[in-house]
Design an enzyme around this catalytic site. Structure first.
Site, PDB file in Angstrom:
ATOM      1  N   ASP A  64      32.187  39.493  42.037  1.00  0.00           N
ATOM      2  CA  ASP A  64      32.470  39.254  40.281  1.00  0.00           C
ATOM      3  C   ASP A  64      31.808  38.633  39.587  1.00  0.00           C
ATOM      4  OD1 ASP A  64      34.549  40.602  38.474  1.00  0.00           O
ATOM      5  OD2 ASP A  64      35.808  38.909  38.093  1.00  0.00           O
TER       6      ASP A  64
ATOM      7  N   SER B 260      37.970  42.773  33.660  1.00  0.00           N
ATOM      8  CA  SER B 260      37.557  43.354  34.400  1.00  0.00           C
ATOM      9  C   SER B 260      39.509  44.213  34.771  1.00  0.00           C
ATOM     10  CB  SER B 260      38.087  42.775  36.151  1.00  0.00           C
ATOM     11  OG  SER B 260      36.630  41.985  35.862  1.00  0.00           O
TER      12      SER B 260
ATOM     13  N   GLN C 127      33.066  48.642  39.576  1.00  0.00           N
ATOM     14  CA  GLN C 127      34.275  48.231  38.696  1.00  0.00           C
ATOM     15  C   GLN C 127      34.738  48.517  37.484  1.00  0.00           C
ATOM     16  OE1 GLN C 127      34.442  44.286  36.870  1.00  0.00           O
ATOM     17  NE2 GLN C 127      34.984  43.954  38.251  1.00  0.00           N
TER      18      GLN C 127
END
Length: 299
Positions: free
Chosen positions: A204, A228, A278
């Protein structure tokens, strides 16, 4: 093992409090909310604890539902959806204060042989001689806003070396593509789940900001909001997090206030170990008008 790395290993080692329910602590990395990678890694561990070790995780799909609080524990409730002859499916809901902050579906697959192919690892400079992100931040320490200066300049359990780093305070528009090397800051135990959970945790870092590159902005810009929204990951082959890994990130699209980002993770020998996708919120925030700035001041 350094103290900060030991703390991260402990952070990812959840405690079972009842059948299929686990609790984990949180960490404050200086962001406004909980770091999404932490929830990913902990949710992966929670799901894995309900599946036999001979079935490692091969994919996960998660949604960030609410901003988590970095100073409160997180409770992970695992639903055993299915355990078949070769695949097991689990659903995990992470909660704080009784409210869901993250949900994830995960699939586990018994190890088996099959067809093999992969894309080639890009030809980019290796990690040797490249400054780490921490060293880059320490060079501009005085420019970092006071509220997050201490956190961004603290020792880190994951060392990240960006091949072509952005100037955080004077960014220029560039194609949505970046390369970074990363690994744990010390030796890790020979435990597959520890390495896999830490890989999810590290996946991430820097992914959402890839969509910012064509627009010449960074997360230090107060007029840009980035967060996110979801995170998907596929684990193709085993990887060690205490050895250098290359993270190749690109962003094919940004539209409607959302940026789409992809990642490929290779080991130093060029083996593709994982893929990531993502979507993130990337929203321009208009400055307040003179009228808005006066609101609350009139009695």
């Amino acid at each position: 093992m350094s103290k900060v790395l030991e703390q991260l290993v402990k952070l990812l080692d959840l405690k079972a409090i009842e059948t299929n329910v686990f609790v984990g602590n949180s960490q404050d990395l200086g962001f406004k909310s909980l770091f999404g990678g932490q929830v990913l890694g902990q949710a992966l561990v929670a799901a894995s604890r309900t599946v036999e070790a001979e079935r490692p995780i091969h994919s996960l799909h998660g949604y960030f539902l609410r901003a988590g609080k970095p100073n409160e524990p997180i409770y992970y409730e695992v639903d055993l959806i299915r355990s078949g002859k070769s695949f097991s499916t689990r659903r995990v809901v992470a909660k704080q204060g009784g409210l869901a902050i993250f949900s994830m579906s995960a699939s586990f697959h018994a190890i088996e042989k099959g067809f093999e192919h992969q894309v080639e690892k890009p030809s980019v400079p290796g990690p040797d001689g490249i400054l780490s992100e921490l060293e880059q931040f320490r060079k501009v320490r005085d420019k970092v806003p006071e509220p997050i200066r201490e956190k961004l300049n603290a020792d880190r359990p994951i060392e990240i070396r960006v091949v072509d780093p952005v100037d955080y305070f004077d960014p220029h528009k560039r194609p949505p593509l970046k390369y970074s090397w990363f690994k744990a800051s010390g030796k890790l135990p020979d435990d597959t789940l520890t390495h896999t959970a830490m890989l999810a945790y590290a996946s991430d870092f820097g992914l959402a900001t890839t969509a910012m590159l064509p627009h010449g902005v960074t997360f230090f810009n107060p007029r840009v909001q980035v967060a996110s929204l979801d995170h998907a990951m596929w684990f193709h082959r085993p990887a060690r997090m205490d050895e250098w890994l290359l993270y190749v990130k690109d962003s094919p699209s940004a539209a409607g206030g959302r940026g789409f980002n992809r990642g490929q993770i290779f080991d130093k020998n060029g083996i593709l170990v994982a893929s990531v996708a993502q979507e993130s919120l990337i929203r321009g925030i208009d400055p307040p008008s003179p009228q808005d700035s006066m609101k609350g001041l009139v009695t």
